[in-house]
Design a protein around this motif. Structure first.
Motif, mmCIF file in Angstrom:
data_model
loop_
_atom_site.group_PDB
_atom_site.id
_atom_site.type_symbol
_atom_site.label_atom_id
_atom_site.label_comp_id
_atom_site.label_asym_id
_atom_site.label_seq_id
_atom_site.Cartn_x
_atom_site.Cartn_y
_atom_site.Cartn_z
ATOM 1 N N ILE A 138 13.854 6.133 -3.326
ATOM 2 C CA ILE A 138 13.004 6.974 -3.891
ATOM 3 C C ILE A 138 12.005 6.348 -4.833
ATOM 4 O O ILE A 138 11.184 6.721 -5.148
ATOM 5 N N THR B 154 9.366 4.390 -3.071
ATOM 6 C CA THR B 154 8.274 5.431 -2.779
ATOM 7 C C THR B 154 7.317 5.823 -3.886
ATOM 8 O O THR B 154 6.182 5.805 -3.801
ATOM 9 N N VAL B 155 7.967 6.187 -4.985
ATOM 10 C CA VAL B 155 7.137 6.843 -6.129
ATOM 11 C C VAL B 155 6.470 5.656 -6.691
ATOM 12 O O VAL B 155 5.395 5.868 -7.197
ATOM 13 N N GLN B 156 7.177 4.383 -6.946
ATOM 14 C CA GLN B 156 6.408 3.349 -7.461
ATOM 15 C C GLN B 156 5.026 2.908 -6.570
ATOM 16 O O GLN B 156 3.872 2.663 -7.228
ATOM 17 N N TRP C 167 3.321 5.197 -4.710
ATOM 18 C CA TRP C 167 2.494 6.135 -4.547
ATOM 19 C C TRP C 167 1.480 6.021 -6.006
ATOM 20 O O TRP C 167 0.558 5.876 -6.182
ATOM 21 N N ALA C 168 2.435 5.823 -7.037
ATOM 22 C CA ALA C 168 1.911 5.567 -8.358
ATOM 23 C C ALA C 168 0.722 4.358 -8.351
ATOM 24 O O ALA C 168 -0.379 4.142 -8.743
#
Length: 185
Positions: free
Chosen positions: A141, A144-146, A148-149
């Motif tokens: 998780i 993935t978020v990093q 995208w960021a």
């Protein structure tokens, strides 16, 4: 309960440290005009690699822990320290890295390159006896978020932030490696 919360916080911090290279490379890649669909796919691919690589490391680490005990813990702490120092050292290099195109085989190569360090950390966590599900969930998780960021911020920010984020990730891994080795001093 407090042990589980403490382990979860530790795992999230480690996942954050490991995802910093994906974030910093994502910053650079984000400067290319990528459509949102491509950004979404890149993030998911890197997240999946940050699940499989530590899972393989965890399995190998649990095997080593059963066979070699304390010696395996020393190796795991040493690996974290080496990985942290390597990440910090790489930020001091002045060479420009070649950018891998995030399409097809290039995307797989990119995802593998930014998730290889999670195998080593997974190995260490397997030796340490971390809960497998919590590790792969946190790592996947957060990565993935990093990613995208990084990709989204890359559209707006210049590359100066990338090297600082990788150095921060290296410092966090270095600190956890030292923490693992402190009982032996």
């Amino acid at each position: 309960m407090s042990d589980m919360v403490g382990e979860l916080i530790t795992l999230i911090l480690m996942a954050f440290a490991l995802g910093m290279d994906a974030f910093s490379v994502g910053l650079g890649m984000g400067m290319y005009k990528l459509p949102l669909r491509k950004i979404f796919n890149i993030g998911l691919t890197i997240g999946l690699f940050h699940v499989w690589m530590p899972l393989l490391g965890l399995l190998a680490g649990k095997f080593l822990s059963e066979k070699f005990g304390t010696f395996a813990t020393l190796i795991g702490g040493g690996l974290l320290i080496l990985l942290g120092v390597q990440m910090i050292w790489s930020t001091m290099k002045k060479e420009e890295a070649k950018v891998i195109t995030p399409v097809g085989f290039g995307l797989l190569l990119f995802a593998l390159s930014v998730s290889l360090d999670s195998f080593s950390v997974g190995l260490t966590l397997g030796i340490y006896g971390a809960k497998t599900f919590m590790v792969i969930l946190c790592f996947g998780i957060v990565a993935t978020v990093q990613t995208w960021a990084g990709l989204l911020l890359g559209k707006k920010v210049q590359g100066w932030l990338g090297s600082y984020s990788e150095a921060l990730g290296g410092a966090i891994l270095l600190a956890f490696g030292l923490k693992l080795l402190t009982p032996f001093w």
